[in-house]
Design an enzyme around this catalytic site. Structure first.
Site, PDB file in Angstrom:
ATOM      1  N   ASP A  18       9.479  45.385   3.372  1.00  0.00           N
ATOM      2  CA  ASP A  18      10.220  44.146   3.546  1.00  0.00           C
ATOM      3  C   ASP A  18      10.633  43.694   2.145  1.00  0.00           C
ATOM      4  O   ASP A  18      10.043  44.107   1.155  1.00  0.00           O
ATOM      5  CB  ASP A  18       9.325  43.109   4.229  1.00  0.00           C
ATOM      6  CG  ASP A  18       9.978  41.752   4.345  1.00  0.00           C
ATOM      7  OD1 ASP A  18      11.154  41.694   4.730  1.00  0.00           O
ATOM      8  OD2 ASP A  18       9.306  40.745   4.031  1.00  0.00           O
ATOM      9  N   ASP A  20      11.973  40.027   0.999  1.00  0.00           N
ATOM     10  CA  ASP A  20      11.693  38.664   0.551  1.00  0.00           C
ATOM     11  C   ASP A  20      10.194  38.362   0.590  1.00  0.00           C
ATOM     12  O   ASP A  20       9.536  38.529   1.624  1.00  0.00           O
ATOM     13  CB  ASP A  20      12.431  37.661   1.432  1.00  0.00           C
ATOM     14  CG  ASP A  20      13.936  37.864   1.383  1.00  0.00           C
ATOM     15  OD1 ASP A  20      14.407  38.618   0.511  1.00  0.00           O
ATOM     16  OD2 ASP A  20      14.641  37.285   2.231  1.00  0.00           O
ATOM     17  N   ASP A 192       5.134  40.498   4.279  1.00  0.00           N
ATOM     18  CA  ASP A 192       4.393  39.246   4.111  1.00  0.00           C
ATOM     19  C   ASP A 192       4.335  38.430   5.395  1.00  0.00           C
ATOM     20  O   ASP A 192       3.575  37.460   5.472  1.00  0.00           O
ATOM     21  CB  ASP A 192       5.071  38.385   3.035  1.00  0.00           C
ATOM     22  CG  ASP A 192       6.402  37.836   3.528  1.00  0.00           C
ATOM     23  OD1 ASP A 192       6.499  36.609   3.718  1.00  0.00           O
ATOM     24  OD2 ASP A 192       7.331  38.629   3.744  1.00  0.00           O
TER      25      ASP A 192
END
Length: 274
Positions: A18, A20, A192
């Site tokens: 991922d 961001d 996250d």
């Protein structure tokens, strides 16, 4: 622990990241809001609104409902934008805006996966016009990102052609595994957010990075590794991890130099003794 070198007699593997708050410390799309404002794409009010959304995103992450609201806002915001102008603004400000917020730990991990012979794939909900240049900056092999519909006039229509979010990320990973021959049981994934649980569940080695509360709870219950990335650093200021063959070569050169030095010193001693 990462295996140092991939066994090339086995099916290929990859590491899926991922973007961001996993590889970079902020939202990739919202980070460019100032550039879009200066380029005339958004007004001051919209710029302030995106700054607030960025704050909310950083403070507590974003759940499914918040992500849906953000998607709708961003789709509406970019309606009518000229695609080439967006690409030019991103290219002009990429190093100034993105380079300083790349996590040192993530950059090192990307290098380690490449050294081990794995492909690195960035899988992000942000738009392709933003994610693809960032992927190139990071040295990623492939990028999966949201794609907006572009009209005949070369501008975004505000409609979404492909939304790289939640289960769709997992589907994209499985499609890549089929086309590229990845063995997902031996692949890695990093995120996250709990919204990326389908992506993490799709691989044999899932990792939670700076996880939100829900993902942390899931990672602890499933025994997944939890990583803490907190050192943003410019890529040029980092000391790259040399490939393993290079490390071995450096060691061999060092040993050869040391041996040559000892031989020279011994010969000098013999000459002096004579």
């Amino acid at each position: 622990m990462l295996s140092l070198v991939e066994n090339h007699s086995l099916p290929r593997t990859a590491a899926f990241f991922d973007l961001d708050k996993t590889v970079i410390a902020k939202s990739s799309t919202l980070t460019f809001s100032k550039s879009f404002y200066q380029g005339g794409l958004i007004n001051r009010r919209t710029a302030l609104r995106t700054a607030y959304v960025q704050f909310v995103f950083l403070a507590g992450g974003a759940d499914h409902d918040q992500m849906e609201r953000m998607r709708k806002q961003l789709s509406a915001m970019c309606r009518g934008w000229n695609v080439e102008q967006v690409k030019e603004l991103v290219a002009e400000t990429l190093h100034d805006l993105i380079d300083p917020i790349i996590y040192d730990e993530a950059a090192s991990l990307i290098e380690e996966h490449h050294t081990a012979g794995r492909d690195v794939v960035i899988v992000s909900t942000s738009g392709a016009e933003v994610v693809e240049p960032i992927g190139e900056l990071l040295g990623a092999d492939r990028v999966v990102a949201t794609r907006m519909v572009v009209g005949d006039d070369g501008c975004f229509t505000g409609e979404v052609e492909y939304y790289a979010y939640g289960p769709t990320k997992a589907e994209a990973i499985r499609e890549l595994a089929d086309s590229e021959g990845y063995d997902l049981a031996r692949c890695y994934a990093y995120s996250d957010s709990a919204t990326d649980l389908p992506m993490l569940e799709a691989v044999g080695h899932p990792h939670a990075v700076n996880p939100d509360r829900t993902l942390r709870r899931e990672a602890l219950s499933r025994g997944w590794p939890i990583l803490d990335f907190h050192r943003p650093v410019r890529l040029k200021q980092r000391l790259p991890v040399p490939p393993r063959p290079a490390l071995l070569a450096m060691a061999a050169i060092g040993a050869a130099a040391a041996t040559a030095g000892l031989v020279w010193y011994a010969s000098r001693r013999r000459v002096s003794a004579v």
